[in-house]
Design an enzyme around this catalytic site. Structure first.
Site, short mmCIF file in Angstrom:
data_model
loop_
_atom_site.label_atom_id
_atom_site.label_comp_id
_atom_site.label_asym_id
_atom_site.label_seq_id
_atom_site.Cartn_x
_atom_site.Cartn_y
_atom_site.Cartn_z
N LYS A 11 -90.78 81.34 -4.09
CA LYS A 11 -89.95 80.33 -3.40
C LYS A 11 -88.55 80.32 -4.01
CE LYS A 11 -89.69 76.97 -6.81
NZ LYS A 11 -88.55 76.91 -7.64
N ASP A 141 -95.50 72.61 -8.32
CA ASP A 141 -95.10 73.52 -7.24
C ASP A 141 -96.28 74.13 -6.49
OD1 ASP A 141 -92.40 73.25 -7.71
OD2 ASP A 141 -92.20 75.09 -8.89
P1 ATP Z 1 -91.33 77.51 -11.62
O1 ATP Z 1 -90.33 78.00 -10.61
O2 ATP Z 1 -92.59 76.95 -10.99
O3 ATP Z 1 -90.76 76.66 -12.71
P2 ATP Z 1 -91.07 80.04 -12.90
O4 ATP Z 1 -90.84 81.01 -11.78
O5 ATP Z 1 -89.86 79.56 -13.62
O6 ATP Z 1 -91.89 78.81 -12.35
P3 ATP Z 1 -93.31 81.55 -13.90
O7 ATP Z 1 -93.01 82.92 -13.38
O8 ATP Z 1 -94.39 80.79 -13.24
O9 ATP Z 1 -91.99 80.66 -13.98
O10 ATP Z 1 -93.58 81.71 -15.48
C1 ATP Z 1 -93.42 80.67 -16.40
C2 ATP Z 1 -94.27 80.98 -17.65
O11 ATP Z 1 -95.65 80.89 -17.28
C3 ATP Z 1 -94.05 82.38 -18.19
O12 ATP Z 1 -93.63 82.27 -19.50
C4 ATP Z 1 -95.39 83.09 -18.08
O13 ATP Z 1 -95.74 83.76 -19.26
C5 ATP Z 1 -96.40 81.97 -17.81
N1 ATP Z 1 -97.42 82.30 -16.78
C6 ATP Z 1 -98.66 81.81 -16.74
N2 ATP Z 1 -99.33 82.27 -15.67
C7 ATP Z 1 -98.49 83.06 -14.98
C8 ATP Z 1 -98.62 83.84 -13.78
N3 ATP Z 1 -99.76 83.88 -13.08
N4 ATP Z 1 -97.52 84.49 -13.36
C9 ATP Z 1 -96.36 84.43 -14.07
N5 ATP Z 1 -96.21 83.74 -15.22
C10 ATP Z 1 -97.25 83.07 -15.69
#
Ligand code: ATP
Length: 317
Positions: A11, A141
């Site tokens: 997203k 989210d």
């Molecule tokens: P959001 O936009 O919901 O804040 P994000 O895109 O910033 O999320 P993610 O890619 O979800 O962040 O990753 C955040 C942290 O979560 C990372 O440090 C990662 O190691 C951990 N993590 C746990 N599970 C997952 C997963 N299935 N995919 C990616 N990262 C994950």
């Protein structure tokens, strides 16, 4: 043994306004969330032992209990113990395409896909709103990632109200591979620096959150007017992330000067930055220009587009 492959889209935030702190430690938010075609593929396969096994092709993503996809499977096992005994555990394989820790909800969309995949594997017949409710216990989210499309999200991001989906607005996404911004840090810093301005208005909080429905960007979305949408992009978290991360600011500035770019913004708590464009051709041209301007291999660039759905089954065997 049965198996399903689920597509789990990322997203972007077209709009993110921080309304206030909440007693539960979260923030009261008003957001507009948009699914994009950039997606992970999640394969789920029943296994005979009552275990959860997780594989992922991305070195930064943990494959233990801390992975959100693992947490989603553990939640389903707790909620439906008879199904776990009857059908066995699950092997989950995540094929990552979404940049990690980018503000693109990578973990949340994986969790949503696992909820849907296990529902199918175990023949539970849960409705979308039941999946959204389960998802809300895993992360703010996750309900959006189940629903997908173009959605106004209030509360801590889990109160959803769908808008007419925006199809095929083209996007260029930019993210430095090695640069991560902690979501918790971004919100904490915002609270430290700016909470005095909203704490004075406590009594009007719900009215302020509801006001998002009459914002000009919502009108532009309803009219599918990408030029107006791009003019009204907004993200409060840019106020803390851009000054602290000059590389992100540079991406924002560079996008803004490219021909054809309708608007540009950081997504969520960053550090991914996106630009909106009218056509795929323009998006490909901007991607090349950005690459020329920043030849650093650490910079990842993607062309994507808005889509009108969230998680979807790709195939089953
Ligand atoms: P959001 O936009 O919901 O804040 P994000 O895109 O910033 O999320 P993610 O890619 O979800 O962040 O990753 C955040 C942290 O979560 C990372 O440090 C990662 O190691 C951990 N993590 C746990 N599970 C997952 C997963 N299935 N995919 C990616 N990262 C994950």
């Amino acid at each position: 043994m049965r198996s399903y492959t689920i597509i789990a889209p990322a997203k972007i935030n077209l709009y993110l306004e921080i309304i206030s702190d909440r007693p539960d430690g979260y923030h009261e938010l008003a957001m507009i969330l948009q699914s994009i075609a950039l997606a992970d593929e999640i394969n789920l396969r029943s296994i005979s032992s009552e275990k959860i096994q997780l594989n992922c092709n991305h070195p930064q993503v943990p494959t233990n209990e801390s992975n959100l996809a693992y947490k989603a499977a553990a939640l389903m096992a707790r909620q439906f113990p008879e199904a776990l005994t009857k059908y066995g555990g699950v092997e989950i394989t995540i094929n990552k395409h979404i940049p990690v820790a980018a503000g693109l909800a990578g973990g949340s969309t994986n969790a949503a896909a696992v909820l849907m995949g296990i529902d199918l594997l175990w023949g539970l017949g849960l409705t979308k709103s039941e999946l959204e409710e389960l998802g809300a216990t895993l992360g703010s989210d996750v309900p959006f990632c189940v629903a997908g499309g173009t959605v106004i999200a209030t509360g801590r991001g889990d109160q959803l109200s769908s808008l007419t989906g925006l199809d095929n607005i083209y996007i260029v996404l930019a993210k430095y591979r090695s640069l991560e911004v902690s979501t918790a840090w971004a919100y904490k810093t915002y609270r430290q620096e700016f909470s005095s301005s909203y704490l004075r208005e406590t009594e009007n909080l719900s009215a302020r959150a509801a006001a998002v429905h009459s914002r000009e960007i919502v009108k532009a979305i309803l009219n599918k007017n990408s030029i107006e949408i791009a003019k009204k992009l907004h993200n409060d978290l840019e106020r803390v992330v851009l000054p602290a991360y000059p590389q992100v600011l540079k991406l924002r500035e560079l996008f803004a000067t490219q021909e054809g770019v309708l608007g540009t913004m950081m997504s969520g708590s960053g550090p991914a930055v996106f630009a909106l464009l009218e056509s795929k051709q323009q998006a490909e041209a901007v991607k090349l220009k950005m690459r020329d301007a920043i030849p650093d291999e650490d910079l990842e660039l993607f062309v994507s587009r808005t889509i009108t759905h969230g998680i979807q089954v790709r195939s089953s065997t």
